[in-house]
Design an enzyme around this catalytic site. Structure first.
Site, PDB file in Angstrom:
ATOM      1  N   ASP A 107       5.157   7.870   1.329  1.00  0.00           N
ATOM      2  CA  ASP A 107       4.998   7.507   2.751  1.00  0.00           C
ATOM      3  C   ASP A 107       6.330   7.464   3.506  1.00  0.00           C
ATOM      4  O   ASP A 107       7.038   6.472   3.485  1.00  0.00           O
ATOM      5  CB  ASP A 107       4.228   6.204   2.914  1.00  0.00           C
ATOM      6  CG  ASP A 107       2.749   6.486   3.056  1.00  0.00           C
ATOM      7  OD1 ASP A 107       2.350   7.640   2.795  1.00  0.00           O
ATOM      8  OD2 ASP A 107       1.990   5.583   3.436  1.00  0.00           O
ATOM      9  N   ASP A 123       0.832  -1.209   0.000  1.00  0.00           N
ATOM     10  CA  ASP A 123       0.000   0.000   0.000  1.00  0.00           C
ATOM     11  C   ASP A 123       0.868   1.261   0.000  1.00  0.00           C
ATOM     12  O   ASP A 123       0.344   2.368  -0.164  1.00  0.00           O
ATOM     13  CB  ASP A 123      -0.954   0.020   1.201  1.00  0.00           C
ATOM     14  CG  ASP A 123      -0.232  -0.184   2.519  1.00  0.00           C
ATOM     15  OD1 ASP A 123       0.484  -1.184   2.652  1.00  0.00           O
ATOM     16  OD2 ASP A 123      -0.366   0.663   3.421  1.00  0.00           O
TER      17      ASP A 123
HETATM   18  P1  AMP Z   1       0.835   4.023   6.781  1.00  0.00           P
HETATM   19  O1  AMP Z   1       1.626   3.136   7.672  1.00  0.00           O
HETATM   20  O2  AMP Z   1       0.946   5.467   7.119  1.00  0.00           O
HETATM   21  O3  AMP Z   1       1.059   3.753   5.340  1.00  0.00           O
HETATM   22  O4  AMP Z   1      -0.686   3.668   7.077  1.00  0.00           O
HETATM   23  C1  AMP Z   1      -1.244   2.388   6.908  1.00  0.00           C
HETATM   24  C2  AMP Z   1      -2.740   2.493   6.982  1.00  0.00           C
HETATM   25  O5  AMP Z   1      -3.158   2.938   8.281  1.00  0.00           O
HETATM   26  C3  AMP Z   1      -3.360   3.460   6.005  1.00  0.00           C
HETATM   27  O6  AMP Z   1      -4.592   2.929   5.608  1.00  0.00           O
HETATM   28  C4  AMP Z   1      -3.520   4.707   6.830  1.00  0.00           C
HETATM   29  O7  AMP Z   1      -4.493   5.570   6.322  1.00  0.00           O
HETATM   30  C5  AMP Z   1      -3.920   4.136   8.173  1.00  0.00           C
HETATM   31  N1  AMP Z   1      -3.601   5.041   9.278  1.00  0.00           N
HETATM   32  C6  AMP Z   1      -2.367   5.363   9.748  1.00  0.00           C
HETATM   33  N2  AMP Z   1      -2.450   6.220  10.778  1.00  0.00           N
HETATM   34  C7  AMP Z   1      -3.764   6.466  10.967  1.00  0.00           C
HETATM   35  C8  AMP Z   1      -4.513   7.275  11.887  1.00  0.00           C
HETATM   36  N3  AMP Z   1      -3.917   8.011  12.824  1.00  0.00           N
HETATM   37  N4  AMP Z   1      -5.865   7.273  11.786  1.00  0.00           N
HETATM   38  C9  AMP Z   1      -6.479   6.522  10.858  1.00  0.00           C
HETATM   39  N5  AMP Z   1      -5.843   5.747   9.981  1.00  0.00           N
HETATM   40  C10 AMP Z   1      -4.504   5.708  10.018  1.00  0.00           C
HETATM   41 MG    MG Z   2       0.620   4.372   3.613  1.00  0.00          MG
END
Ligand code: AMP
Ligand code: MG
Length: 469
Positions: free
Chosen positions: A253, A243
């Site tokens: 990211d 993702d």
């Molecule tokens: P990431 O590790 O930032 O790529 O996030 C992985 C998934 O978790 C994605 O679907 C993000 O949108 C979700 N996500 C990360 N942090 C948050 C948060 N604080 N609130 C809601 N969703 C989150």
């Molecule tokens: Mg992400």
């Protein structure tokens, strides 16, 4: 403020997203704004008041069509059937001055149907980390999403470390299509949506591609090039989940990412990466894993599945050689060799081996190769001298070698300890270190006597980055 939106994602089928606006915040304050980027996006009439309102999500610019995108993904090798923008809102797209379509997205803009228990927010630290590192990557010439603005929200949010100041990052991307966007439709058997997505991705990123197989080929090539570029500057992405793997070939990211100081193939920063899955030297393998997932997701589009599987497998199996070739090209350039031969791989590897056993600083060693001062980076200087003799012999008489080295070995990269110091200062209300870094990292290949070139002292080392973003 005028943003010349031209939205295409919002016109895709409903299955692709949920339309919703950002959630307002209490007391927004504009911390950073990227004027040069804004100009290239055709954004006009910027006044601080309006920017603060828009980049915090408190008001919607005209013609925005806000939405959260749906996607899935493999996280640390395990398939998660539903991710999606849990805290990001796409405002819309603009066509930039180069004719390239760019997403404008708020990150940390509130909860969405994909938040899965998260608060939909981001805290100041990771927002500024992404701002600084993505802009530094851009200045280093590496494909990346970019930072347009950062706003503090005036609201505190809870993370493992305690209550922290909230913030919103506005970022731009050539798109937010990921491997996980394809996976979600493939896994759910939504083949019509998968076809629509494939057509959209081809049109937006690889218009010369004739179909899904060609798309796979193009994305593999883009990823091979990207990984080699990361490695050539000592960059460790840290969370190469599917993702977080962009179809357009940009770095996306910046959660637990870091640049390494002393060189080690096995270097890991992310505190949650216990097995070293996303270690520096494992990034080629992980890119290949991600491309295998993309290939799998595209297979339902083919009538002759056996033939498609065979062709896709061949494309994936070609990746190690492709990455090796890209790696050779990037690292040979760092030694002043524009047209490498296969034997040059050994010259490069010998230097890296010396650096690893002696703990030499990656950035400063390569930069110093051109000034005759690289031996200072080693404790066993005779071993380095022997290597340098080979190197000198190789580049003797090569035209432009010196210029090539200066143009490919940055003097400045955003070192992890500096980022941490900057975040601490910003959390205390002092944005001066942020400003200083932004200015310095804009010209990473220029000669500089900046203190930002200095590796961390023993006390300054920041060995881990945290995912509590
Ligand atoms: P990431 O590790 O930032 O790529 O996030 C992985 C998934 O978790 C994605 O679907 C993000 O949108 C979700 N996500 C990360 N942090 C948050 C948060 N604080 N609130 C809601 N969703 C989150
Ligand atoms: Mg992400």
């Amino acid at each position: 403020m005028h943003i010349p939106f031209d939205n295409s994602y919002a016109a895709l089928p409903d299955a692709f997203y949920t339309k919703l606006a950002p959630t307002s915040v209490k007391a927004p304050k504009l911390l950073a704004f990227n004027e040069e980027l804004a100009k290239s996006l055709g954004i006009e009439d910027t006044d601080e008041g309006t920017m603060t309102e828009i980049f915090s999500g408190n008001s919607l610019p005209q013609s925005a069509d806000p939405l959260a995108q749906l996607y899935a993904g493999h996280q640390f090798g395990n398939y998660n059937p539903q991710l999606g923008d849990g805290r990001a809102i796409l405002l819309g797209e603009v066509i930039d001055t180069n004719g390239i379509r760019r997403d404008i997205q708020l990150k940390g803009a509130g909860r969405t149907p994909y938040s899965r228990g998260g608060d939909g927010r981001a805290w100041l630290g990771p927002v500024l980390r992404e701002y600084v590192v993505s802009e530094a990557m851009h200045a280093l010439g590496i494909p990346t999403t970019r930072a347009l603005a950062a706003v503090s929200t005036g609201e505190d949010i809870l993370r493992e470390q305690g209550m922290l100041p909230g913030a919103v990052l506005t970022r731009t991307a050539s798109s937010h299509l990921r491997v996980g966007t394809f996976q979600v439709f493939a896994h759910r058997g939504q083949i019509e949506d998968l076809q629509t997505l494939t057509d959209y991705a081809i049109k937006r990123h690889y218009p010369q591609a004739s179909g899904p197989m060609d798309l796979l080929r193009a994305v593999c090539a883009a990823q091979a090039d990207l990984i080699a570029r990361w490695m050539s500057v000592g960059f460790i992405h840290g969370v190469m989940n599917t993702d977080n793997c962009a179809i357009g070939g940009e770095t996306i990211d910046y959660g637990p990412c870091a640049f390494m100081d002393d060189f080690h193939m096995g270097r890991v920063f992310s505190s949650i990466d216990q097995q070293g899955r996303y270690a520096y030297g494992n990034q080629p393998n992980m890119a290949m894993f991600n491309m295998a997932q993309l290939a799998t997701a595209l297979l339902p589009l083919f009538e002759d599945k056996d033939a498609a599987l065979e062709e896709a497998t061949a494309i994936i199996y070609a990746m190690p050689d492709q990455i090796e070739a890209a790696w050779l090209k990037r690292f040979a350039a760092k030694l002043g060799i524009a047209e490498p031969t296969p034997e040059d791989a050994d010259l490069i590897q010998s230097l890296l081996d010396l650096m690893q056993t002696q703990g030499a600083d990656f950035t400063n060693t390569f930069r110093a190769l051109n000034t005759g001062k690289a031996r200072d980076q080693f404790t066993d200087r005779e071993a380095f001298d022997a290597w340098e003799k080979r190197h000198s012999a190789r580049i003797m008489g090569l035209e432009g070698a010196s210029e090539l080295m200066d143009a490919t070995n940055p003097a400045l990269i955003p070192r992890n300890h500096r980022i941490e110091q900057m975040i601490q200062a910003a959390t205390a209300g002092d944005m001066a270190p942020f400003e200083q870094m932004m200015q310095a990292y804009a010209t990473p290949f220029a000669d500089t006597s900046s203190d930002l070139t200095r590796p961390p002292t023993r006390d300054e080392i920041v060995p881990a980055t945290f995912c509590g973003t």
